[in-house]
Design a protein around this motif. Structure first.
Motif, PDB file in Angstrom:
ATOM      1  N   ILE A   1      13.388  -5.641  12.881  1.00 47.13           N
ATOM      2  CA  ILE A   1      13.744  -4.671  11.840  1.00 47.13           C
ATOM      3  C   ILE A   1      13.059  -5.079  10.546  1.00 47.13           C
ATOM      4  O   ILE A   1      12.721  -6.251  10.344  1.00 47.13           O
ATOM      5  CB  ILE A   1      15.273  -4.551  11.629  1.00 47.13           C
ATOM      6  N   ASN A   2      12.875  -4.107   9.675  1.00 41.73           N
ATOM      7  CA  ASN A   2      12.272  -4.360   8.368  1.00 41.73           C
ATOM      8  C   ASN A   2      12.866  -3.387   7.348  1.00 41.73           C
ATOM      9  O   ASN A   2      12.184  -2.499   6.839  1.00 41.73           O
ATOM     10  CB  ASN A   2      10.747  -4.206   8.448  1.00 41.73           C
ATOM     11  N   PRO A   3      14.173  -3.541   7.044  1.00 41.89           N
ATOM     12  CA  PRO A   3      14.807  -2.601   6.107  1.00 41.89           C
ATOM     13  C   PRO A   3      14.304  -2.805   4.676  1.00 41.89           C
ATOM     14  O   PRO A   3      14.054  -3.935   4.257  1.00 41.89           O
ATOM     15  CB  PRO A   3      16.297  -2.936   6.216  1.00 41.89           C
ATOM     16  N   PRO A   4      14.168  -1.724   3.915  1.00 42.72           N
ATOM     17  CA  PRO A   4      13.708  -1.826   2.535  1.00 42.72           C
ATOM     18  C   PRO A   4      14.778  -2.340   1.566  1.00 42.72           C
ATOM     19  O   PRO A   4      14.467  -2.660   0.427  1.00 42.72           O
ATOM     20  CB  PRO A   4      13.314  -0.392   2.188  1.00 42.72           C
ATOM     21  N   LYS A   5      16.035  -2.408   2.033  1.00 44.80           N
ATOM     22  CA  LYS A   5      17.110  -2.924   1.185  1.00 44.80           C
ATOM     23  C   LYS A   5      18.190  -3.529   2.079  1.00 44.80           C
ATOM     24  O   LYS A   5      18.155  -3.384   3.295  1.00 44.80           O
ATOM     25  CB  LYS A   5      17.689  -1.817   0.305  1.00 44.80           C
ATOM     26  N   ASP A   6      19.157  -4.218   1.472  1.00 42.02           N
ATOM     27  CA  ASP A   6      20.261  -4.789   2.230  1.00 42.02           C
ATOM     28  C   ASP A   6      20.961  -3.674   2.995  1.00 42.02           C
ATOM     29  O   ASP A   6      21.162  -2.581   2.453  1.00 42.02           O
ATOM     30  CB  ASP A   6      21.255  -5.483   1.300  1.00 42.02           C
ATOM     31  N   THR A   7      21.336  -3.954   4.229  1.00 44.53           N
ATOM     32  CA  THR A   7      21.871  -2.909   5.091  1.00 44.53           C
ATOM     33  C   THR A   7      22.708  -3.516   6.210  1.00 44.53           C
ATOM     34  O   THR A   7      22.965  -4.721   6.216  1.00 44.53           O
ATOM     35  CB  THR A   7      20.692  -2.068   5.659  1.00 44.53           C
ATOM     36  N   TYR A   8      23.123  -2.689   7.140  1.00 46.55           N
ATOM     37  CA  TYR A   8      23.839  -3.132   8.335  1.00 46.55           C
ATOM     38  C   TYR A   8      23.054  -2.713   9.568  1.00 46.55           C
ATOM     39  O   TYR A   8      22.544  -1.592   9.629  1.00 46.55           O
ATOM     40  CB  TYR A   8      25.237  -2.516   8.409  1.00 46.55           C
ATOM     41  N   PHE A   9      22.966  -3.605  10.532  1.00 44.10           N
ATOM     42  CA  PHE A   9      22.375  -3.307  11.826  1.00 44.10           C
ATOM     43  C   PHE A   9      23.527  -2.952  12.753  1.00 44.10           C
ATOM     44  O   PHE A   9      24.345  -3.797  13.085  1.00 44.10           O
ATOM     45  CB  PHE A   9      21.604  -4.525  12.349  1.00 44.10           C
ATOM     46  N   PHE A  10      23.623  -1.672  13.126  1.00 40.90           N
ATOM     47  CA  PHE A  10      24.713  -1.184  13.975  1.00 40.90           C
ATOM     48  C   PHE A  10      24.360  -1.411  15.438  1.00 40.90           C
ATOM     49  O   PHE A  10      23.256  -1.108  15.879  1.00 40.90           O
ATOM     50  CB  PHE A  10      24.951   0.307  13.728  1.00 40.90           C
ATOM     51  N   VAL A  11      25.331  -1.952  16.188  1.00 43.63           N
ATOM     52  CA  VAL A  11      25.163  -2.210  17.615  1.00 43.63           C
ATOM     53  C   VAL A  11      26.115  -1.289  18.369  1.00 43.63           C
ATOM     54  O   VAL A  11      27.332  -1.439  18.282  1.00 43.63           O
ATOM     55  CB  VAL A  11      25.464  -3.690  17.953  1.00 43.63           C
ATOM     56  N   GLY A  12      25.567  -0.339  19.105  1.00 43.78           N
ATOM     57  CA  GLY A  12      26.376   0.645  19.821  1.00 43.78           C
ATOM     58  C   GLY A  12      26.818   0.166  21.194  1.00 43.78           C
ATOM     59  O   GLY A  12      26.837   0.939  22.144  1.00 43.78           O
ATOM     60  N   ASP A  13      27.138  -1.111  21.305  1.00 42.67           N
ATOM     61  CA  ASP A  13      27.706  -1.699  22.519  1.00 42.67           C
ATOM     62  C   ASP A  13      29.119  -2.160  22.174  1.00 42.67           C
ATOM     63  O   ASP A  13      29.380  -2.545  21.031  1.00 42.67           O
ATOM     64  CB  ASP A  13      26.892  -2.912  22.983  1.00 42.67           C
TER      65      ASP A  13
ATOM     66  N   GLU B   1      11.695  -8.285   6.674  1.00 37.07           N
ATOM     67  CA  GLU B   1      11.481  -8.437   8.110  1.00 37.07           C
ATOM     68  C   GLU B   1      12.480  -9.413   8.724  1.00 37.07           C
ATOM     69  O   GLU B   1      12.723 -10.479   8.166  1.00 37.07           O
ATOM     70  CB  GLU B   1      10.068  -8.938   8.390  1.00 37.07           C
ATOM     71  N   HIS B   2      13.034  -9.018   9.883  1.00 37.79           N
ATOM     72  CA  HIS B   2      13.990  -9.874  10.587  1.00 37.79           C
ATOM     73  C   HIS B   2      13.837  -9.738  12.093  1.00 37.79           C
ATOM     74  O   HIS B   2      13.516  -8.664  12.607  1.00 37.79           O
ATOM     75  CB  HIS B   2      15.437  -9.508  10.223  1.00 37.79           C
ATOM     76  N   HIS B   3      14.110 -10.830  12.758  1.00 37.50           N
ATOM     77  CA  HIS B   3      14.191 -10.855  14.218  1.00 37.50           C
ATOM     78  C   HIS B   3      15.676 -10.990  14.552  1.00 37.50           C
ATOM     79  O   HIS B   3      16.327 -11.956  14.155  1.00 37.50           O
ATOM     80  CB  HIS B   3      13.398 -12.057  14.758  1.00 37.50           C
ATOM     81  N   ILE B   4      16.237  -9.986  15.240  1.00 40.76           N
ATOM     82  CA  ILE B   4      17.655  -9.967  15.586  1.00 40.76           C
ATOM     83  C   ILE B   4      17.795 -10.324  17.066  1.00 40.76           C
ATOM     84  O   ILE B   4      17.094  -9.763  17.909  1.00 40.76           O
ATOM     85  CB  ILE B   4      18.280  -8.570  15.366  1.00 40.76           C
ATOM     86  N   GLU B   5      18.697 -11.248  17.370  1.00 37.95           N
ATOM     87  CA  GLU B   5      18.991 -11.594  18.759  1.00 37.95           C
ATOM     88  C   GLU B   5      20.486 -11.423  18.999  1.00 37.95           C
ATOM     89  O   GLU B   5      21.298 -11.862  18.191  1.00 37.95           O
ATOM     90  CB  GLU B   5      18.616 -13.051  19.042  1.00 37.95           C
ATOM     91  N   LEU B   6      20.822 -10.778  20.091  1.00 39.33           N
ATOM     92  CA  LEU B   6      22.202 -10.627  20.524  1.00 39.33           C
ATOM     93  C   LEU B   6      22.320 -11.352  21.848  1.00 39.33           C
ATOM     94  O   LEU B   6      21.535 -11.091  22.759  1.00 39.33           O
ATOM     95  CB  LEU B   6      22.571  -9.149  20.686  1.00 39.33           C
TER      96      LEU B   6
END
Length: 135
Positions: free
Chosen positions: A81-93, A126-131
């Motif tokens: 992900i590369n959000p332009p501002k602080d945000t939330y990454f929603f996980v639909g699981d 830029e971020h690398h998200i791991e679940l």
């Protein structure tokens, strides 16, 4: 005796998305009352417990499609992900015990979102998200 509630979400969004639109709640009963409100939003919004500030920006967000899946094996998922501002990454699981979230390799806090799902607060850039699921 317990009550059974069935809701239909008229505005569906991707399984994983970014959003800066958050409605904060304190209890499950309050969520039931706000669930109908989710249908009125045309851009992704989460109803979340344990969020200290509420944000419903007038501009909304335009970067839903910028979640790039990198890997998915069922018990391990990765995203860029590369959000332009602080945000939330929603996980639909479903938010179940055993799941952990990592942002750039570091354990990240997780909040309960939309009653049965989860979200991860992330900063701009830029971020690398791991679940990962550990039995």
């Amino acid at each position: 005796k317990s009550k059974l509630y069935i809701f239909e979400l008229a505005n569906t969004f991707p399984r994983y998305y970014l959003t800066d639109r958050v409605v904060s709640i304190r209890e499950n009963e309050e969520f039931i009352a706000k669930m109908e409100m989710l249908n009125s939003f045309s851009i992704p919004t989460i109803v979340a417990e344990s969020v200290t500030e509420e944000s419903l920006s007038a501009t909304g967000n335009k970067y839903v499609e910028e979640v790039i899946p990198l890997f998915n094996s069922g018990d391990r998922k990765e995203f860029y992900i590369n959000p332009p501002k602080d945000t939330y990454f929603f996980v639909g699981d479903a938010f179940l015990p055993g799941w952990s979230a990592f942002v750039d390799g570091k354990l990240a806090p997780v909040i309960k979102a939309n009653y049965i799902y989860w979200a991860i607060p992330v900063t701009a850039g830029e971020h690398h998200i791991e679940l990962e699921y550990n039995k």
